[in-house]
Design a protein around this motif. Structure first.
Motif, short mmCIF file in Angstrom:
data_model
loop_
_atom_site.label_atom_id
_atom_site.label_comp_id
_atom_site.label_asym_id
_atom_site.label_seq_id
_atom_site.Cartn_x
_atom_site.Cartn_y
_atom_site.Cartn_z
N TRP A 15 -5.83 18.14 5.31
CA TRP A 15 -6.49 16.52 3.91
C TRP A 15 -5.10 16.90 2.51
CZ3 TRP A 15 -9.40 12.96 2.99
CH2 TRP A 15 -10.52 13.06 3.96
N ASP A 16 -4.48 17.86 2.62
CA ASP A 16 -2.94 18.04 1.87
C ASP A 16 -2.21 17.49 2.27
OD1 ASP A 16 -4.48 19.86 0.85
OD2 ASP A 16 -2.81 21.75 1.67
N GLU A 17 -2.11 16.66 3.36
CA GLU A 17 -1.02 15.64 4.08
C GLU A 17 -1.61 14.05 3.37
OE1 GLU A 17 0.55 15.86 8.64
OE2 GLU A 17 -0.04 18.00 8.46
N ILE A 18 -3.23 14.38 3.29
CA ILE A 18 -3.19 12.63 3.19
C ILE A 18 -2.90 12.76 1.99
CG2 ILE A 18 -5.62 11.57 2.82
CD1 ILE A 18 -6.56 12.38 5.71
N LEU A 21 0.59 11.64 1.21
CA LEU A 21 1.22 10.90 1.45
C LEU A 21 0.65 9.69 0.22
CD1 LEU A 21 0.17 10.56 4.99
CD2 LEU A 21 2.24 9.79 4.34
N ASP A 22 -0.35 10.29 -0.36
CA ASP A 22 -1.13 9.13 -1.50
C ASP A 22 -0.37 9.30 -2.65
OD1 ASP A 22 -3.22 8.41 -0.24
OD2 ASP A 22 -4.70 9.88 -1.22
N ASP A 23 0.13 10.67 -2.40
CA ASP A 23 1.34 10.33 -4.21
C ASP A 23 2.27 9.85 -3.71
OD1 ASP A 23 -0.29 12.06 -5.55
OD2 ASP A 23 0.70 14.35 -4.62
N LYS A 24 3.07 10.32 -1.79
CA LYS A 24 4.17 8.73 -1.48
C LYS A 24 3.72 7.53 -1.86
CE LYS A 24 6.13 12.97 1.00
NZ LYS A 24 6.56 13.15 2.55
N SER A 25 3.29 7.63 -1.67
CA SER A 25 2.60 5.75 -1.24
C SER A 25 2.64 5.78 -2.30
CB SER A 25 1.44 5.83 -0.34
OG SER A 25 0.51 4.44 -0.56
N LYS A 26 1.95 5.87 -4.09
CA LYS A 26 1.89 5.86 -4.85
C LYS A 26 2.98 5.09 -5.71
CE LYS A 26 -0.49 6.46 -9.64
NZ LYS A 26 -0.93 7.11 -10.21
N GLU A 27 3.81 6.34 -5.59
CA GLU A 27 5.53 6.40 -6.07
C GLU A 27 6.39 5.31 -5.29
OE1 GLU A 27 7.70 10.17 -5.43
OE2 GLU A 27 6.13 11.22 -6.34
N GLU A 28 5.98 4.83 -4.03
CA GLU A 28 6.93 3.98 -3.37
C GLU A 28 6.15 2.17 -4.26
OE1 GLU A 28 8.15 4.08 0.81
OE2 GLU A 28 7.70 5.15 0.74
N LEU A 29 4.82 2.75 -4.36
CA LEU A 29 4.44 0.80 -4.62
C LEU A 29 5.14 1.39 -5.84
CD1 LEU A 29 0.90 1.33 -2.48
CD2 LEU A 29 3.38 0.15 -2.72
N GLN A 80 -1.64 3.83 8.09
CA GLN A 80 -0.91 4.38 9.82
C GLN A 80 -1.25 5.60 9.71
OE1 GLN A 80 2.35 2.13 11.23
NE2 GLN A 80 0.21 -0.66 12.08
N GLN A 81 -0.87 5.97 9.17
CA GLN A 81 -0.36 7.82 8.88
C GLN A 81 -1.46 8.52 8.47
OE1 GLN A 81 2.96 7.62 6.24
NE2 GLN A 81 4.95 7.85 7.27
N LYS A 82 -1.89 7.79 6.83
CA LYS A 82 -3.34 8.37 7.12
C LYS A 82 -4.56 8.55 7.58
CE LYS A 82 -5.00 7.08 2.71
NZ LYS A 82 -5.10 6.52 1.14
N ASP A 83 -3.84 7.26 8.47
CA ASP A 83 -5.53 7.50 9.89
C ASP A 83 -5.09 8.21 11.09
OD1 ASP A 83 -6.53 4.87 8.39
OD2 ASP A 83 -5.99 3.25 9.51
N GLU A 84 -4.23 7.97 11.16
CA GLU A 84 -3.66 9.19 12.28
C GLU A 84 -4.35 10.56 12.10
OE1 GLU A 84 0.14 9.15 12.55
OE2 GLU A 84 0.15 6.90 14.22
#
Length: 99
Positions: A15-18, A21-29, A80-84
């Protein structure tokens, strides 16, 4: 065989990884949206409205289409990463139920 506590710890780590990923996604977007605003003034109206506009393909510059595609790729990659990771969590939950 791992204990229930070990499995729960693994699930929490996933869950920490997810969340990471949410934080990284938000930053990139956010960075990509800032870049996009430079070439697409309609972005200030809202991302969803602009996406509808782009998908109807009316008067969109090549630069704007390129950024749009990059945004879409970022979203797909992170999903995809979050689904995995979610699949791993589901498997661990099933294993935990067996214990």
């Amino acid at each position: 065989m791992p204990t229930k506590e070990e499995i729960e710890s693994q699930i929490m780590d996933l869950w920490d990884e997810i969340f990471d990923l949410d934080d990284k996604s938000k930053e990139e977007l956010e960075a990509k949206y800032a870049e996009w605003r430079e070439v697409e003034p309609r972005l200030d109206e809202g991302v969803d409205e602009l996406v509808i506009h782009i998908e109807s393909m009316k008067g969109i510059s090549d630069e704007s289409m390129l950024v749009y595609k990059e945004v879409k790729e970022i979203k797909i990659r992170y999903k995809q990463q979050k689904d995995e990771i979610q699949a791993k969590i589901d498997a661990l939950n099933k294993e935990k139920e067996k214990i």
